[in-house]
Design an enzyme around this catalytic site. Structure first.
Site, short mmCIF file in Angstrom:
data_model
loop_
_atom_site.label_atom_id
_atom_site.label_comp_id
_atom_site.label_asym_id
_atom_site.label_seq_id
_atom_site.Cartn_x
_atom_site.Cartn_y
_atom_site.Cartn_z
N SER A 261 5.39 -7.05 -12.68
CA SER A 261 6.10 -7.47 -13.89
C SER A 261 5.47 -8.71 -14.52
O SER A 261 5.81 -9.06 -15.65
CB SER A 261 7.57 -7.78 -13.55
N HIS B 280 5.03 -0.40 -15.44
CA HIS B 280 6.09 -1.37 -15.18
C HIS B 280 7.46 -0.80 -15.50
O HIS B 280 7.82 -0.62 -16.67
CB HIS B 280 5.84 -2.64 -16.01
N GLU C 60 6.84 0.44 -19.18
CA GLU C 60 5.67 -0.07 -19.90
C GLU C 60 4.40 0.47 -19.24
O GLU C 60 4.22 0.32 -18.03
CB GLU C 60 5.65 -1.60 -19.89
N ASN D 62 8.92 -8.91 -21.33
CA ASN D 62 9.09 -10.24 -20.74
C ASN D 62 8.63 -11.36 -21.68
O ASN D 62 9.11 -12.49 -21.59
CB ASN D 62 8.35 -10.34 -19.41
#
Length: 508
Positions: A125, A146, A158, A196
């Site tokens: 991540s 991800h 992802e 993120n």
């Protein structure tokens, strides 16, 4: 590299039987793939299989799947004792601890086990896919895959291309993601990938607001939920995730972007991390969970009183003024219609990205009677006001009373460029624009990923359509001018589209 993964009878390996690994194994198995699941601790694999069986049983009880589908999925999961038993796999997904050395050593080991046409994917991540693959003999077959926790619930995945990843590898993972019932988005390797990165804006700007003494945790959460339409306030979210998870990731993204000001961490978060106030897991974070409270308390200030002062609304921001005037009329507030306020009038201003003080000075108003109202967001559930440092308390009380006279909660903050919601949403949009400008992902994938992965009411670029691209640019420019902080400088993707009067989602 030869290349497309087989459409049928695909055998994949999953390394790591923790929460992420077992979730990936479950969605792969329900997608019809044979999963060889392994972990350095054999008991973890046995626990994972039991957990998956319980999860599938709950889905059967809800009617989401039938007994046959449940049995087929469980039949697709094959526990194995070691990575050496993954030789037949065409795809291996590692979901081990977030440690670069451990991941690089594991991938080097795998390369001596699997065939040269096996794709190796990392569920990292926060670590660079390019860096993870850099020690591999064939880095072109390594990519990021991800998933989000809990994997069976979160539809987003992802797909991250490292600098040397072959396009066909990412193409194959996009297809596998769909077969797993996920919604894949394609991303170039970058710190924090996509979701993120955007998520930093929500929590960091909130933390900076509180650090500046502008508002409380309660204030920020209530405004973002009720006025801006987010499912959870930023501090509720931080308590749920845990500062031990969030803050190190924030710090890593900041360092990997060579101290880009938009990702600057907050001292507030570091101090609470040092104190062990991590959130729900420690019963104390930004809120106290020792009594098992279900939600953070909302800061509500209500009143049924009416103002004893005449009321005047500035037309400096015409669209915002119109919204406020329309609300005041529904509250039966008589509004002065002169170009200038009378000598005793409560002066209401509706700034965008500016504070009450500058609004008063710029517009030549008596700062002792000025109160600013955020009219950009939903005025039906919660209203936000702020005053200058010299605004007389009777005028603040009057503004609070008339705006809360219908029972809607009113949040009162100290003076701040951009209020609460304007600041946070503008930063979300700006970071989304930066991702688009850097071609890390397409405009459509940016909004899709954020809505699926974070549950925001709009994607970061979609906020431009919802609030106005020009409005977001004005907020950012005014905040940067007021603070002198490059954190608020507008990205050129956003600036150009605002100047052209086109959507932030326009792809060039």
């Amino acid at each position: 590299m030869e290349s497309i993964l087989p459409k049928e009878n695909l055998v994949i390996g999953v390394i790591g039987a923790g929460a992420m690994g077992r979730g990936i194994a479950q969605v792969a198995a329900t997608g019809g793939m044979t999963v060889l699941l392994t972990d350095s601790r054999p008991e973890a694999v046995a626990d994972a299989v039991k957990s998956i069986e319980k999860a599938l049983a709950r889905l059967k009880e809800k009617g989401t799947i039938d007994q046959g589908a449940m049995d087929r999925a469980l039949g697709h999961i094959k526990p194995v004792q070691s990575v050496e038993q993954l030789a037949e796999c065409r795809l291996v997904i590692e979901a081990v601890i977030e440690d670069l050395d451990i991941k690089q050593a594991l991938l080097a080991q795998l390369e001596n086990i699997v065939s040269d046409d096996c794709i190796i994917a990392s569920n990292t991540s926060s670590l660079s896919i390019t860096t993870i693959a850099s020690k591999c003999r064939r880095p072109e077959r390594v990519a990021g895959f991800h998933f989000f926790n809990p994997v069976p619930v979160m539809k987003l995945v992802e797909v991250i291309d490292g600098l040397q990843t072959l396009p066909a590898v990412g193409d194959a993972l996009m297809d596998v993601g769909k077969r797993m019932g996920r919604e894949p988005v394609r991303i170039k390797d970058a710190p924090g990938f996509l979701v993120n990165q955007v998520g930093r804006a929500y929590t960091l700007e909130a933390a900076h607001l509180v650090s500046e003494g502008i508002a409380t945790f309660d204030d920020v959460d209530a405004v973002m939920r009720e006025a801006a339409g987010f499912r959870m306030g930023p501090f509720e979210l931080l308590d749920l995730v845990g500062l031990d998870v969030n803050h190190p990731a924030t710090d890593a993204i900041y360092r990997q972007f060579y101290h880009e000001p938009r990702y600057r961490p907050s001292v507030l978060m570091q101090s609470r991390l040092d104190a062990g106030m991590l959130g729900r897991k420690t019963k104390r974070g930004f809120y106290d969970y020792s009594e098992q409270k279900d939600a953070a308390p909302a800061a509500e200030i209500k009143s049924s009183s009416s103002s004893s002062y005449p009321v005047w609304v500035s037309r400096f921001e015409p669209e915002q003024a119109d919204k406020l005037i329309a609300l005041l009329k529904t509250l039966n507030v008589k509004i002065e219609d002169g170009a200038r306020p009378s000598s005793a009038a409560l002066c209401l201003v509706t700034p965008l990205g500016d504070d009450a003080t500058h609004s008063a000075v710029e517009q030549g108003l008596d700062a002792k009677r000025v109160v600013a109202v955020d009219a950009l967001f939903d005025l039906g559930k919660r209203r936000t006001i702020m005053s200058t440092p010299v605004t007389e308390s009777s005028y603040v009380d009057a503004a609070r009373a008339l705006l809360g006279s219908d029972g809607v909660a009113v949040t009162v903050t100290r003076d701040s460029p951009g209020f609460i919601a304007q600041r946070i949403v503008a930063m979300i949009a700006n970071i989304g624009a930066s991702i688009a400008q850097n071609r890390t992902a397409s405009a459509s994938d940016i909004d899709k990923a954020v809505k699926l992965g974070l549950g925001y009411p709009h994607g970061p670029l979609g906020f431009g359509d919802a609030l106005g691209t020009g409005t977001l640019l004005k907020i950012l420019n005014n905040m940067q001018r007021r603070y002198g902080d490059p954190r608020y400088r507008s990205n050129l993707w956003l600036t150009r589209r605002a100047e052209l009067g086109v959507s932030l989602t326009l792809q060039d």
